[in-house]
Scaffold this motif. Structure first.
Motif, PDB file in Angstrom:
ATOM      1  N   SER A 190       0.838  -1.200   0.000  1.00  0.00           N
ATOM      2  CA  SER A 190       0.000   0.000   0.000  1.00  0.00           C
ATOM      3  C   SER A 190       0.870   1.246   0.000  1.00  0.00           C
ATOM      4  O   SER A 190       2.057   1.193   0.337  1.00  0.00           O
ATOM      5  CB  SER A 190      -0.920   0.036   1.231  1.00  0.00           C
ATOM      6  N   VAL A 191       0.247   2.374  -0.375  1.00  0.00           N
ATOM      7  CA  VAL A 191       0.899   3.669  -0.249  1.00  0.00           C
ATOM      8  C   VAL A 191      -0.124   4.644   0.326  1.00  0.00           C
ATOM      9  O   VAL A 191      -1.302   4.603  -0.023  1.00  0.00           O
ATOM     10  CB  VAL A 191       1.437   4.173  -1.618  1.00  0.00           C
ATOM     11  N   VAL A 192       0.330   5.495   1.247  1.00  0.00           N
ATOM     12  CA  VAL A 192      -0.532   6.504   1.853  1.00  0.00           C
ATOM     13  C   VAL A 192       0.040   7.874   1.520  1.00  0.00           C
ATOM     14  O   VAL A 192       1.234   8.120   1.734  1.00  0.00           O
ATOM     15  CB  VAL A 192      -0.634   6.332   3.378  1.00  0.00           C
ATOM     16  N   THR A 193      -0.799   8.759   0.987  1.00  0.00           N
ATOM     17  CA  THR A 193      -0.341  10.108   0.641  1.00  0.00           C
ATOM     18  C   THR A 193      -1.392  11.143   1.012  1.00  0.00           C
ATOM     19  O   THR A 193      -2.547  10.811   1.282  1.00  0.00           O
ATOM     20  CB  THR A 193      -0.061  10.255  -0.879  1.00  0.00           C
ATOM     21  N   GLY A 194      -0.966  12.393   0.970  1.00  0.00           N
ATOM     22  CA  GLY A 194      -1.896  13.505   0.982  1.00  0.00           C
ATOM     23  C   GLY A 194      -2.193  13.875  -0.464  1.00  0.00           C
ATOM     24  O   GLY A 194      -1.950  13.084  -1.381  1.00  0.00           O
ATOM     25  N   CYS A 195      -2.702  15.082  -0.690  1.00  0.00           N
ATOM     26  CA  CYS A 195      -2.949  15.545  -2.054  1.00  0.00           C
ATOM     27  C   CYS A 195      -2.737  17.047  -2.106  1.00  0.00           C
ATOM     28  O   CYS A 195      -2.568  17.705  -1.077  1.00  0.00           O
ATOM     29  CB  CYS A 195      -4.360  15.173  -2.516  1.00  0.00           C
TER      30      CYS A 195
END
Length: 224
Positions: free
Chosen positions: A119-124
């Motif tokens: 998985s990858v977790v990011t903001g935007c």
């Protein structure tokens, strides 16, 4: 001389007799088009974003800032993720409720290494309600462009209402065109000539968007 230098040299020679245009950019192009359709308030704009994201088959969740770490931890657990790719500027508190192995975003990572990340977790950078689009610009909480194109599961956090706009023209006003922009409208999908839908060809097959605001929308903080 490199191929790049040869091409640029030909362009310069072709433009040698062209008069310079010093008209400021904002006056050179007519921009009298409608910037947004209708006059939605912030709450309805966020609701439209959630509706269009879901229409594109993204999984939409809503929570408060305090509930975010628990929600992300649950999403990773439900996915069965053992590793999560983390941009260098991601808020460490977002992952405080999970013990999944963190994988740093480094330039030396190979495509095979990225493909093995669960998985990858990011903001935007900004989200567009009318089109159900999330825009990444390579900021510190988003990392390199490729980290959201190779792993199969992307969790993207959107701060509402601050990062949500109604239309594409409004989004463009917030973005820097020289940055590496990635426009995401739902999970990766394409269709062949017979309209058979195939997911995961050029990006994550599963996109989960977390809309983080100040008010919880359900007892569990999850507004799916």
């Amino acid at each position: 001389m490199s191929a790049r230098e040869r091409i640029l040299g030909r362009v310069r020679r072709a433009l040698a007799d062209v008069e310079p245009d010093d008209t400021p950019y904002e006056r050179a192009i007519e921009r009298s088009y409608v910037r947004a359709h209708g006059d939605l308030d912030a709450e309805r704009t966020v609701g439209l974003l959630a509706e269009n994201l879901a229409d594109y088959r993204a999984l939409v969740h809503r929570c408060t800032a305090d509930e975010l770490p628990c929600l992300i931890g649950r999403l990773l657990a439900e996915r069965g993720s053992r590793t999560v790719l983390v941009p260098p500027g991601l808020d460490a508190g977002w992952l405080a409720e999970t013990d999944v192995e963190r994988v740093p975003d480094v330039a030396a990572s190979t495509p095979d290494e990225l493909d093995r990340v669960d998985s990858v977790v990011t903001g935007c950078a900004v989200a567009v309600a009318e089109t159900g689009t999330i825009v990444l610009d390579g900021g510190p909480d988003q990392g390199r462009r490729r980290i959201t194109l190779v792993p199969d599961h992307h969790v993207c956090v959107v701060r509402v209402p601050d990062q949500v706009v109604a239309s594409v023209p409004q989004a463009l006003e917030r973005l820097t065109p020289t940055r590496p922009l990635t426009w995401i409208s739902g999970p990766s999908a394409t269709s062949d000539i017979e309209l058979d839908r195939v997911e995961g060809v050029h990006g994550p097959r599963t996109l989960e968007v977390v809309l983080v605001g100040g008010v919880s929308h359900s007892p569990g903080g999850d507004g799916r």
